[in-house]
Design a protein around this motif. Structure first.
Motif, PDB file in Angstrom:
ATOM      1  N   UNK A 103      31.559   5.114   5.416  1.00  0.00           N
ATOM      2  CA  UNK A 103      31.129   5.339   4.027  1.00  0.00           C
ATOM      3  C   UNK A 103      29.919   4.465   3.695  1.00  0.00           C
ATOM      4  N   UNK A 104      29.962   3.214   4.117  1.00  0.00           N
ATOM      5  CA  UNK A 104      28.839   2.294   3.872  1.00  0.00           C
ATOM      6  C   UNK A 104      27.571   2.816   4.539  1.00  0.00           C
ATOM      7  N   UNK A 105      27.730   3.337   5.765  1.00  0.00           N
ATOM      8  CA  UNK A 105      26.589   3.874   6.503  1.00  0.00           C
ATOM      9  C   UNK A 105      25.947   5.048   5.758  1.00  0.00           C
ATOM     10  N   UNK A 106      26.784   5.954   5.251  1.00  0.00           N
ATOM     11  CA  UNK A 106      26.269   7.122   4.509  1.00  0.00           C
ATOM     12  C   UNK A 106      25.603   6.676   3.214  1.00  0.00           C
ATOM     13  N   UNK A 107      26.226   5.723   2.513  1.00  0.00           N
ATOM     14  CA  UNK A 107      25.657   5.216   1.257  1.00  0.00           C
ATOM     15  C   UNK A 107      24.285   4.589   1.503  1.00  0.00           C
ATOM     16  N   UNK A 108      24.167   3.848   2.619  1.00  0.00           N
ATOM     17  CA  UNK A 108      22.891   3.205   2.975  1.00  0.00           C
ATOM     18  C   UNK A 108      21.814   4.260   3.207  1.00  0.00           C
ATOM     19  N   UNK A 160      27.471  17.310  13.544  1.00  0.00           N
ATOM     20  CA  UNK A 160      26.037  16.989  13.466  1.00  0.00           C
ATOM     21  C   UNK A 160      25.857  15.583  12.905  1.00  0.00           C
ATOM     22  N   UNK A 161      24.668  15.017  13.106  1.00  0.00           N
ATOM     23  CA  UNK A 161      24.359  13.696  12.555  1.00  0.00           C
ATOM     24  C   UNK A 161      23.898  13.854  11.105  1.00  0.00           C
ATOM     25  N   UNK A 162      23.793  12.752  10.402  1.00  0.00           N
ATOM     26  CA  UNK A 162      23.347  12.765   9.005  1.00  0.00           C
ATOM     27  C   UNK A 162      21.961  13.412   8.901  1.00  0.00           C
ATOM     28  N   UNK A 163      21.092  13.078   9.854  1.00  0.00           N
ATOM     29  CA  UNK A 163      19.713  13.592   9.828  1.00  0.00           C
ATOM     30  C   UNK A 163      19.661  15.117   9.974  1.00  0.00           C
ATOM     31  N   UNK A 164      20.635  15.679  10.702  1.00  0.00           N
ATOM     32  CA  UNK A 164      20.662  17.127  10.923  1.00  0.00           C
ATOM     33  C   UNK A 164      21.273  17.884   9.746  1.00  0.00           C
ATOM     34  N   UNK A 165      21.958  17.146   8.879  1.00  0.00           N
ATOM     35  CA  UNK A 165      22.621  17.778   7.736  1.00  0.00           C
ATOM     36  C   UNK A 165      21.595  18.015   6.642  1.00  0.00           C
ATOM     37  N   UNK A 166      21.432  19.274   6.264  1.00  0.00           N
ATOM     38  CA  UNK A 166      20.338  19.557   5.325  1.00  0.00           C
ATOM     39  C   UNK A 166      20.770  19.654   3.867  1.00  0.00           C
ATOM     40  N   UNK A 167      21.912  20.277   3.605  1.00  0.00           N
ATOM     41  CA  UNK A 167      22.258  20.470   2.189  1.00  0.00           C
ATOM     42  C   UNK A 167      23.157  19.347   1.650  1.00  0.00           C
ATOM     43  N   UNK A 168      22.536  18.194   1.393  1.00  0.00           N
ATOM     44  CA  UNK A 168      23.313  17.076   0.835  1.00  0.00           C
ATOM     45  C   UNK A 168      23.175  17.020  -0.685  1.00  0.00           C
ATOM     46  N   UNK A 169      22.433  17.986  -1.247  1.00  0.00           N
ATOM     47  CA  UNK A 169      22.284  18.046  -2.702  1.00  0.00           C
ATOM     48  C   UNK A 169      22.888  19.341  -3.241  1.00  0.00           C
TER      49      UNK A 169
END
Length: 278
Positions: A103-108, A160-169
């Motif tokens: 969670x901390x990693x994603x928040x960062x 997938x990694x965070x960078x590959x995830x496109x729809x975070x909004x």
């Protein structure tokens, strides 16, 4: 008092359940609860408060146990009766206890994106607003980044990694009528390329818990892939509060001293909750 007694009985069942590793007692409770769903509303509020104050429990094992139970039982229960707001908060609070480093990693990373991309959510909302105004459609637009838990879950499911995830909004457009919902959908699909396989019409085919909305994903402003939900204001209230929203329409003026009895038996579909215990 009867409702609180129902919640107290559930607490006893859980203790026994943990010792016996059986779901049968919980099953019986769910069946009894379908007589008066308010017992579950009280229990979910109680659990939400417990999760908000979880940090005050000194025993890490007990904190983890409560968080796991919340994730596996109470968040799905909240979702099944349509209480999205409570479900989302329960999941995120449990996630922060069960996977604090992730969670901390994603928040960062979210903060990094915000720092370098400016406030993308506001920029995209402004453009969506202009597009709707040009088309002569009135509506209220809100936008947000998805919660760390929903981002993490999508990363797990899609591998997938965070960078590959496109729809975070995610963005929401609220309008007055059902016909306006479809007008907005037409405007959005005319202006932006759609993402194949990401369109859902829960207005014409509502979910079992009463949820109604149109979901679509598009390559939106500034080439960002975004998720858009389109619904009426009343649909939004039901989407956030689920069955709890019905009380607003069922009760007469409290100050007049006359309140219609709360309906309980019509929630026979609540029995379908049992399948989450499988």
């Amino acid at each position: 008092a009867r409702l609180v007694d129902g919640v107290t009985k559930l607490a006893r069942i859980q203790i026994q359940n943990m010792e016996n590793k059986q779901a049968e007692n919980f099953r019986k409770f769910v069946l009894a609860m379908s007589e008066d769903i308010r017992v579950l509303l009280v229990k979910l509020a109680d659990r939400l408060h417990n999760m908000r104050t979880l940090r005050f429990i000194s025993d890490p094992a007990k904190r983890k146990s409560i968080a796991m139970e919340t994730m596996e039982i109470y968040a799905p229960l909240a979702e099944r009766i349509g209480m999205q707001e409570i479900k989302t908060e329960l999941e995120d609070l449990a996630y922060s206890e069960l996977h604090p480093e992730a969670r901390t990693s994603i928040m960062t990373r979210l903060k990094f994106l915000e720092l370098h991309g400016g406030d993308l959510v506001v920029k995209i909302m402004d453009e969506l607003d202009h597009v709707m105004q040009d088309a002569g459609v009135e509506g209220y637009i809100s936008g947000r980044e998805k919660t760390p838990f929903s981002i993490w879950r999508k990363m797990q499911i899609k591998d997938v990694s965070f960078e590959q995830l496109s729809d975070i909004m995610a963005f929401r457009i609220m309008v007055e009528s059902i016909s306006d919902c479809y007008r907005v959908l037409g405007v959005i699909h005319t202006h932006y390329p759609t993402v194949p396989g990401r369109f859902r019409d829960y207005i014409s085919t509502p979910k079992r818990n009463g949820y109604r909305s149109i979901h679509t994903s598009v390559i939106g402003p500034e080439r960002h892939r975004i998720e858009i939900q389109i619904r009426t204001h009343k649909m939004h209230e039901v989407a956030e509060l689920g069955v709890a929203s019905h009380w607003r329409y069922k009760s007469e003026d409290l100050f007049g001293g006359s309140v219609k009895p709360v309906e309980g038996r019509q929630y026979s579909w609540l029995r379908e909750l049992l399948d989450i215990l499988e």
